[in-house]
Design an enzyme around this catalytic site. Sequence first.
Site, PDB file in Angstrom:
ATOM      1  CD1 TRP A 138      -2.678   1.889   1.095  1.00 40.66           C
ATOM      2  CD2 TRP A 138      -3.330  -0.023   0.125  1.00 40.66           C
ATOM      3  NE1 TRP A 138      -3.933   2.089   0.569  1.00 40.66           N
ATOM      4  CE2 TRP A 138      -4.351   0.937  -0.035  1.00 40.66           C
ATOM      5  CE3 TRP A 138      -3.517  -1.302  -0.420  1.00 40.66           C
ATOM      6  CZ2 TRP A 138      -5.540   0.661  -0.713  1.00 40.66           C
ATOM      7  CZ3 TRP A 138      -4.699  -1.582  -1.092  1.00 40.66           C
ATOM      8  CH2 TRP A 138      -5.689  -0.607  -1.228  1.00 40.66           C
ATOM      9  CG  ASP A 139      -0.752   5.252   0.025  1.00 40.28           C
ATOM     10  OD1 ASP A 139      -1.123   4.646   1.053  1.00 40.28           O
ATOM     11  OD2 ASP A 139      -1.401   6.207  -0.462  1.00 40.28           O
ATOM     12  CD1 TRP A 140      -1.243   4.008   4.063  1.00 40.45           C
ATOM     13  CD2 TRP A 140      -0.729   1.932   4.759  1.00 40.45           C
ATOM     14  NE1 TRP A 140      -2.383   3.233   3.987  1.00 40.45           N
ATOM     15  CE2 TRP A 140      -2.090   1.964   4.401  1.00 40.45           C
ATOM     16  CE3 TRP A 140      -0.193   0.746   5.214  1.00 40.45           C
ATOM     17  CZ2 TRP A 140      -2.933   0.839   4.492  1.00 40.45           C
ATOM     18  CZ3 TRP A 140      -1.010  -0.385   5.295  1.00 40.45           C
ATOM     19  CH2 TRP A 140      -2.364  -0.320   4.940  1.00 40.45           C
ATOM     20  CG  ASN A 183     -10.941   3.123   1.234  1.00 42.50           C
ATOM     21  OD1 ASN A 183     -11.144   4.101   1.941  1.00 42.50           O
ATOM     22  ND2 ASN A 183      -9.928   3.070   0.379  1.00 42.50           N
ATOM     23  CD  GLU A 184      -9.973   6.624  -0.975  1.00 45.20           C
ATOM     24  OE1 GLU A 184      -9.126   6.233  -1.780  1.00 45.20           O
ATOM     25  OE2 GLU A 184      -9.726   7.450  -0.063  1.00 45.20           O
ATOM     26  CD  GLU A 228      -9.312   7.466   3.711  1.00 51.05           C
ATOM     27  OE1 GLU A 228      -8.536   8.003   2.890  1.00 51.05           O
ATOM     28  OE2 GLU A 228      -9.665   6.294   3.631  1.00 51.05           O
TER      29      GLU A 228
END
Length: 879
Positions: A190-192, A456-457, A554
């Site tokens: 993921w981006d984290w 989510n999104e 968010e």
Amino acid sequence: MRLRLLLLLALCWAGPSAAARTLSLRGRWRIRSGNGSLELPGDVPGCVHSALFQRRLIQDPYYRFNDLDYRWISLDNWTYSKEFRIPFDISKWQKVNLIFEGVDTVTKVLLNNVTIGKTDNMFRRYSFDVTGLVGDVNSIELHFQSPVLYAAQRSKAHTCYQVPPSCPPLVQKGECHVNFIRKEQCSFSWDWGPSFPTQGIWKDVRIEAYNICHLNYFTFSPIYDNRAQEWNLEIESSFDVVSSKPVYGQVIVALPKLQTQQTHSIDLQPGERIVELFVKINKNIAVETWWPHGHGNQTGYNMTILFKLDGGLSIEKSAKVYFRTVELIEEPIKGSPGLSFYFKINGFPIFLKGSNWIPADSFQDRVTSDLLRLLLQSAVDANMNTLRVWGGGIYERDEFYELCDELGIMVWQDFMFACALYPADQGFVDSVRAEVAYQVRRLKSHPSIIIWSGNNENEAALMMNWYGIHFSDLHTYINDYVTLYVKNIREVVLAGDKTRPFVTSSPTNGAESVAEGWVSHNPYDKHFGDIHFYDYVSDCWNWKIFPKARFASEYGYQSWPSFSTLEKVSSEEDWSYESKFSLHRQHHAHGNDEMLLQAGLHFKLPQSTDPLRSFKDTIYLTQVVQAQCVKTETEFYRRSRSEIVTGEGHTMGALYWQLNDIWQAPSWASLEYGGKWKMLHYFARHFFAPLLPVGFENQDVFFIYGVSDLHSDCKVTLTVRVHAWSSLEPLCSRDTKHLVMKVGEAVLLYREPVPKLLERCGRCTRQSCVVSFHLSAAGRLLSPTNYHFLSSLKEAVGLQKANITAVVSPHGGTFVFDLETSAVAPFVWLDVGSIPGRFSDNGFLMTEKTRAVVFHPWKPTSKRELEQSLQVTSLTDIY
Ligand SMILES: *[C@@H]1O[C@H](CO)[C@@H](O)[C@H](O)[C@H]1NC(C)=O
Ligand SMILES: *[C@@H]1O[C@H](CO)[C@@H](O)[C@H](O)[C@H]1NC(C)=O
Ligand SMILES: *[C@@H]1O[C@H](CO)[C@@H](O)[C@H](O)[C@H]1NC(C)=O
Ligand SMILES: *[C@@H]1O[C@H](CO)[C@@H](O)[C@H](O)[C@H]1NC(C)=O
Ligand SMILES: *[C@@H]1O[C@H](CO)[C@@H](O)[C@H](O)[C@H]1NC(C)=O
Ligand SMILES: *[C@@H]1O[C@H](CO)[C@@H](O)[C@H](O)[C@H]1NC(C)=O
């Protein structure tokens, strides 16, 4: 010896409740790689990575670049196997099941060399009938298929059209086609977070044997009957009746503290049976409701259910029952187009304050009860009342939700679909239906969960066309979207639970999305539903860049975790902001540059020529900037709760991204991997305080709003002070008495043109002064001391190098740090390295000569240890 054994056996035979026997298959298994080149013992619950690490066959997967080096683990097909004896006479039992509470993910299951089934969804519970197959001595094998290869195969088999995105952005160093496998979506990166697609038996596994009749599960929902003004309990029990004749009996439900006891008779025909009971709670006893943290007690009641069935069969279960109502209010607002979007708990409107939860580790077997408690307690300690369990992770374990119930944390529960389009073929949908039915039934008795959300999104991904879908193909994808989230997930949720709202996505326009055919042309509309908002480039000190939305679920900014956290997974050559390692751990494109860019708007960048010092100073500065940005944005949302300005406002939720970290890397989190508080988390404790004065400027006028989350009006005194950067004595101080903070409102308390304020206090310019303000009553502080910068700190005049000393003294189980400073110091940061614990406050503006701060250790420590580890940094130290 012999005597005792006989006695034990006698006890077993005697009990009529010995209606079932279970044998746990937890513990040691054997793990084998695809070609047999590796064989090792491994724990269940667990995974291959953890087993390899425990055997020292690999290093800590989080160390340096190991995520890349250990990719082979997830590309191989592993086998789990075990031999076991049944310690009781298996032939005496009519039905025997093999039960997996969770398998990660794609396997073929063999018992005694016979294939008994397959698994392909880590979020489901699997039960296999092994009656007749299981003997006294048995072997069990699970043949795992690489999740990465499986996902690729499924994607390839989906021949009619692509389901994007195929692969994550390169900067994430992840695996492709995660949307084709029902597995923790962020395990492919993921981006984290890193890419660690695990394989293993990640939850409990056992053999269950029974005669006559067996209780598979029971679940319940408290329901408030508005008309009769009474509480009811809807209880659902599922039985497997294996006797050839019907089984009769009674069920006795008791809630002693509510003086409620009811007996129902039941008759169970052979086969799988569901029994539904409706229990009225005694109206003569006042039921204490469950409240979110900061709004009341989390009162719960013990309940026992006793099934007394034919043949002396008796099954008893107990549970904690909490009573509360939840409503999602979407109704017209005067002076504003669109609809409101807020929650009422027990009829009382509540502003949702909190953050977003991600998995606490890539390897769930490393997540201890202590860690979960620590992270959730930290949320409450920061005055949060809500966490959103985000749809790219996992449905958390029971204990997580039990803790949320206990601590008063409301949970916005996503279903596990995130940032992608998903297939909607029958096989996929069937698997999802089973997943959703199981999760709803497992979780619905928790008062903490206040809403289900489909994904989510994904509505945004579809309607804002993140993946460049050709216009003529859009209807295909919209059809799939509606099929998955509306015709299946929503339908299964509503069939299982009508006690809480359901929204299809986050962000969504709520009722407006429904009206537009379940997908809105702009899911980010500020007049409907919730929004997600990110902008790393604009100046975050300028509140005008933030959307005055109904609900912000968010938003956030990145920072680096502290050096003590990074040190554990890096080596000396990694310790600079420009190192290969620093670039490697950053999974968000241009993230490291964006942090410096944002920092440069208001701060001087670190100037030390010592590389390590410069790295540490940069880490500190990114935390300062993140804390200040999220503070500004959150305060903007909180002060927008009661007003409509040019049609926008009535904001009723602020959940920043993100609470916790999955590994040691730069991210949006306020808690580092392991639980250490970043500066943002200390700031959250202030900006989420129940009573908060919020300062801001509009066209050269300084305003203070008073925000109250309390249940009654409150008379306060507002104190506004102006300090010169060059002096520890305030230049001026003004009290405004008899102000009223109204229940659940944000009201204007104070306004003064900035030039007038500066003139009134004398010898002041925007660059040379700073404003602080707080609320009190009868001399007692009621709010945090808040502040407002009148200029960028890089332009501050008169700021001196502060020499801050600390004297540490033990006090009960805590330690008091008596601080003394030689000058006004912004962003004073106390760091005791790896010593687990948190301060009562940190990252503060020190305008007074002395200050006492308390350290709450999470593990025993000493004055000596703390003194040796302590590093104090304030802003001027990095210049
Ligand atoms: C077995 O598999 C491993 C990992 O894929 C590989 O490195 C090794 O060369 C293989 N060994 C044999 C004998 O094929
Ligand atoms: C794993 O299994 C898949 C499917 O059965 C197969 O295509 C692949 O070659 C296997 N990989 C390894 C490393 O054995
Ligand atoms: C297991 O079954 C396979 C094929 O069904 C067979 O070839 C093999 O010999 C069996 N193994 C054992 C231990 O019985
Ligand atoms: C919460 O519990 C405390 C202690 O049991 C009690 O004194 C108080 O009245 C309760 N508050 C509410 C609002 O029920
Ligand atoms: C409720 O049940 C729990 C756990 O079974 C027990 O520890 C507790 O004492 C019970 N409380 C009351 C008031 O009976
Ligand atoms: C800081 O203050 C302490 C105590 O007042 C003093 O001993 C020390 O020399 C000072 N350090 C500097 C660098 O001025």
